[in-house]
Design an enzyme around this catalytic site. Structure first.
Site, PDB file in Angstrom:
ATOM      1  N   ARG A   1      -0.235   4.444  -0.445  1.00  0.00           N
ATOM      2  CA  ARG A   1      -1.006   5.679  -0.279  1.00  0.00           C
ATOM      3  C   ARG A   1      -0.454   6.556   0.842  1.00  0.00           C
ATOM      4  NH1 ARG A   1      -6.830   2.849  -0.287  1.00  0.00           N
ATOM      5  NH2 ARG A   1      -5.581   1.352   0.892  1.00  0.00           N
TER       6      ARG A   1
ATOM      7  N   ASP B   1       0.858  -1.186   0.000  1.00  0.00           N
ATOM      8  CA  ASP B   1       0.000   0.000   0.000  1.00  0.00           C
ATOM      9  C   ASP B   1       0.892   1.233   0.000  1.00  0.00           C
ATOM     10  OD1 ASP B   1      -1.902   2.020   0.420  1.00  0.00           O
ATOM     11  OD2 ASP B   1      -3.065   0.803   1.821  1.00  0.00           O
TER      12      ASP B   1
END
EC number: 3.5.4.25
Length: 197
Positions: A129, A127
Protein backbone atom coordinates in the site's frame (compact mmCIF):
# COMPACT_ATOMS: atom_id res chain seq x y z
CA UNK A 1 1.53 18.58 -6.57
CA UNK A 2 -1.19 16.43 -5.01
CA UNK A 3 -1.47 12.74 -5.91
CA UNK A 4 -5.29 13.00 -5.89
CA UNK A 5 -7.96 15.40 -7.13
CA UNK A 6 -11.24 15.96 -5.33
CA UNK A 7 -13.90 15.23 -7.97
CA UNK A 8 -17.36 15.08 -6.40
CA UNK A 9 -19.36 15.23 -3.15
CA UNK A 10 -22.80 14.00 -2.11
CA UNK A 11 -24.79 13.05 0.98
CA UNK A 12 -24.73 9.38 1.97
CA UNK A 13 -27.30 8.17 4.48
CA UNK A 14 -26.13 5.10 6.44
CA UNK A 15 -27.47 3.10 9.39
CA UNK A 16 -25.24 5.27 11.62
CA UNK A 17 -26.20 8.67 10.25
CA UNK A 18 -25.71 10.81 7.18
CA UNK A 19 -22.15 11.27 5.96
CA UNK A 20 -20.75 13.37 3.14
CA UNK A 21 -19.30 11.06 0.50
CA UNK A 22 -16.28 12.64 -1.18
CA UNK A 23 -14.82 11.14 -4.36
CA UNK A 24 -11.16 11.49 -5.26
CA UNK A 25 -9.21 10.43 -8.35
CA UNK A 26 -5.51 9.58 -8.43
CA UNK A 27 -3.77 11.93 -10.83
CA UNK A 28 -1.31 9.32 -12.12
CA UNK A 29 -3.54 6.26 -12.50
CA UNK A 30 -7.13 7.51 -12.61
CA UNK A 31 -8.00 5.11 -9.77
CA UNK A 32 -10.85 6.35 -7.59
CA UNK A 33 -10.94 6.58 -3.79
CA UNK A 34 -13.53 7.87 -1.33
CA UNK A 35 -13.87 9.59 2.00
CA UNK A 36 -16.84 9.52 4.35
CA UNK A 37 -17.00 12.71 6.40
CA UNK A 38 -19.26 13.59 9.31
CA UNK A 39 -19.33 17.00 10.95
CA UNK A 40 -16.74 19.76 10.67
CA UNK A 41 -13.31 18.15 10.34
CA UNK A 42 -11.42 21.39 9.77
CA UNK A 43 -9.76 23.26 12.60
CA UNK A 44 -7.00 22.44 15.05
CA UNK A 45 -8.71 19.76 17.16
CA UNK A 46 -7.60 16.21 16.18
CA UNK A 47 -10.17 14.40 14.03
CA UNK A 48 -11.29 10.83 14.70
CA UNK A 49 -10.29 9.01 11.54
CA UNK A 50 -9.68 5.69 9.85
CA UNK A 51 -7.67 4.75 6.78
CA UNK A 52 -9.52 1.71 5.47
CA UNK A 53 -8.12 -0.25 2.54
CA UNK A 54 -10.70 -1.76 0.25
CA UNK A 55 -11.57 -5.37 1.12
CA UNK A 56 -14.33 -6.70 -1.12
CA UNK A 57 -14.33 -10.05 0.65
CA UNK A 58 -14.62 -8.59 4.15
CA UNK A 59 -16.51 -5.35 3.52
CA UNK A 60 -19.13 -6.60 1.04
CA UNK A 61 -19.04 -10.42 1.09
CA UNK A 62 -18.89 -10.80 4.91
CA UNK A 63 -15.72 -12.92 4.94
CA UNK A 64 -14.58 -14.19 8.32
CA UNK A 65 -11.00 -14.64 7.03
CA UNK A 66 -10.12 -11.08 8.06
CA UNK A 67 -11.32 -8.35 10.40
CA UNK A 68 -11.84 -5.69 7.72
CA UNK A 69 -15.62 -5.61 7.52
CA UNK A 70 -15.90 -5.58 11.29
CA UNK A 71 -13.42 -2.69 11.50
CA UNK A 72 -15.24 -0.72 8.79
CA UNK A 73 -18.54 -0.95 10.63
CA UNK A 74 -16.99 -0.14 14.02
CA UNK A 75 -15.15 2.87 12.58
CA UNK A 76 -18.34 4.32 11.09
CA UNK A 77 -20.19 3.70 14.37
CA UNK A 78 -17.40 5.43 16.32
CA UNK A 79 -17.43 8.45 14.01
CA UNK A 80 -21.21 8.72 14.25
CA UNK A 81 -21.07 8.54 18.07
CA UNK A 82 -18.43 11.28 18.09
CA UNK A 83 -20.48 13.36 15.62
CA UNK A 84 -17.29 14.28 13.78
CA UNK A 85 -14.75 12.30 11.81
CA UNK A 86 -13.46 10.93 8.54
CA UNK A 87 -13.03 7.50 7.02
CA UNK A 88 -10.82 7.16 3.95
CA UNK A 89 -11.83 4.21 1.76
CA UNK A 90 -8.69 3.56 -0.23
CA UNK A 91 -8.86 1.28 -3.27
CA UNK A 92 -5.81 -0.84 -2.42
CA UNK A 93 -7.39 -4.30 -2.20
CA UNK A 94 -5.37 -7.07 -0.55
CA UNK A 95 -2.76 -4.74 0.97
CA UNK A 96 -2.18 -3.39 -2.53
CA UNK A 97 -1.97 -6.62 -4.60
CA UNK A 98 -5.48 -6.45 -6.08
CA UNK A 99 -8.49 -8.73 -5.87
CA UNK A 100 -7.37 -11.54 -8.18
CA UNK A 101 -3.97 -11.82 -6.52
CA UNK A 102 -5.70 -11.73 -3.14
CA UNK A 103 -7.78 -14.74 -4.19
CA UNK A 104 -4.56 -16.47 -5.29
CA UNK A 105 -3.07 -15.63 -1.88
CA UNK A 106 -6.16 -17.08 -0.17
CA UNK A 107 -5.58 -20.32 -2.11
CA UNK A 108 -2.02 -20.49 -0.76
CA UNK A 109 -3.35 -19.77 2.73
CA UNK A 110 -5.81 -22.66 2.29
CA UNK A 111 -2.70 -24.83 1.81
CA UNK A 112 -1.06 -23.58 5.03
CA UNK A 113 0.80 -20.38 4.12
CA UNK A 114 0.26 -17.33 6.31
CA UNK A 115 -0.83 -14.00 4.81
CA UNK A 116 2.74 -12.69 4.49
CA UNK A 117 4.15 -15.94 3.05
CA UNK A 118 1.34 -16.04 0.50
CA UNK A 119 2.08 -12.51 -0.75
CA UNK A 120 5.80 -13.23 -0.97
CA UNK A 121 5.19 -16.53 -2.81
CA UNK A 122 3.24 -14.56 -5.42
CA UNK A 123 6.16 -12.15 -5.88
CA UNK A 124 4.84 -9.27 -3.78
CA UNK A 125 6.00 -7.52 -0.64
CA UNK A 126 4.02 -8.21 2.53
CA UNK A 127 2.32 -4.81 2.20
CA UNK A 128 2.23 -2.89 -1.09
CA UNK A 129 0.00 0.00 0.00
CA UNK A 130 0.94 3.62 -0.73
CA UNK A 131 -0.21 6.05 1.95
CA UNK A 132 0.77 9.19 0.00
CA UNK A 133 -2.73 9.39 -1.44
CA UNK A 134 -4.22 9.18 2.07
CA UNK A 135 -2.24 12.17 3.28
CA UNK A 136 -3.19 14.14 0.17
CA UNK A 137 -6.88 13.28 0.65
CA UNK A 138 -6.72 14.44 4.27
CA UNK A 139 -4.96 17.67 3.29
CA UNK A 140 -7.64 18.45 0.69
CA UNK A 141 -10.26 17.81 3.38
CA UNK A 142 -8.33 20.26 5.61
CA UNK A 143 -7.64 17.70 8.34
CA UNK A 144 -4.71 18.95 10.40
CA UNK A 145 -4.27 16.04 12.85
CA UNK A 146 -5.84 12.67 13.63
CA UNK A 147 -7.03 10.41 16.38
CA UNK A 148 -6.37 7.39 14.17
CA UNK A 149 -8.41 4.22 14.54
CA UNK A 150 -5.83 1.56 13.70
CA UNK A 151 -3.78 -1.37 14.94
CA UNK A 152 -1.15 -0.74 12.26
CA UNK A 153 1.89 1.33 13.29
CA UNK A 154 2.85 1.78 9.62
CA UNK A 155 -0.25 3.92 9.02
CA UNK A 156 0.65 6.18 11.95
CA UNK A 157 4.27 6.56 10.81
CA UNK A 158 3.16 7.28 7.24
CA UNK A 159 0.75 10.04 8.29
CA UNK A 160 3.40 11.63 10.51
CA UNK A 161 5.95 11.48 7.68
CA UNK A 162 3.52 13.25 5.33
CA UNK A 163 2.80 16.05 7.81
CA UNK A 164 -0.45 14.77 9.38
CA UNK A 165 0.27 14.40 13.12
CA UNK A 166 -1.36 11.47 14.91
CA UNK A 167 -2.39 12.85 18.30
CA UNK A 168 -3.74 9.50 19.48
CA UNK A 169 -4.04 5.89 18.36
CA UNK A 170 -7.51 4.46 18.91
CA UNK A 171 -7.35 0.63 18.92
CA UNK A 172 -9.83 -1.04 16.59
CA UNK A 173 -9.95 -4.70 17.54
CA UNK A 174 -13.09 -6.17 16.07
CA UNK A 175 -14.27 -9.48 14.67
CA UNK A 176 -11.66 -11.93 15.97
CA UNK A 177 -12.92 -15.46 15.27
CA UNK A 178 -11.57 -18.98 14.60
CA UNK A 179 -11.35 -18.27 10.84
CA UNK A 180 -9.05 -15.24 11.21
CA UNK A 181 -7.07 -16.08 14.37
CA UNK A 182 -3.97 -17.21 12.41
CA UNK A 183 -4.25 -14.19 10.09
CA UNK A 184 -4.41 -11.73 13.00
CA UNK A 185 -1.55 -13.48 14.81
CA UNK A 186 0.56 -13.21 11.65
CA UNK A 187 -0.23 -9.49 11.36
CA UNK A 188 0.94 -9.03 14.96
CA UNK A 189 4.07 -11.17 14.63
CA UNK A 190 5.23 -10.23 11.12
CA UNK A 191 3.68 -6.82 10.43
CA UNK A 192 3.92 -5.39 13.98
CA UNK A 193 0.18 -4.81 14.36
CA UNK A 194 -0.75 -3.87 17.92
CA UNK A 195 -3.37 -6.08 19.54
CA UNK A 196 -4.27 -6.45 23.19
CA UNK A 197 -3.22 -9.83 24.50
Amino acid sequence: MSSVTLVAKSKLPTPWGTFTLVGFQETGTGKDHAALVMGDITGDEPVLGRIHSECLTGDALFSLRCDCGFQLQAALENIAKAGRGVLLYVRQEGRGIGLLNKIRAYHLQDQGADTVEANVALGFAADMRDYTICADMLKQLEVKSLKLMTNNPRKMKAMESFGIPVAERVPLQEGRNPHNEFYLSTKANKLDHMFKK
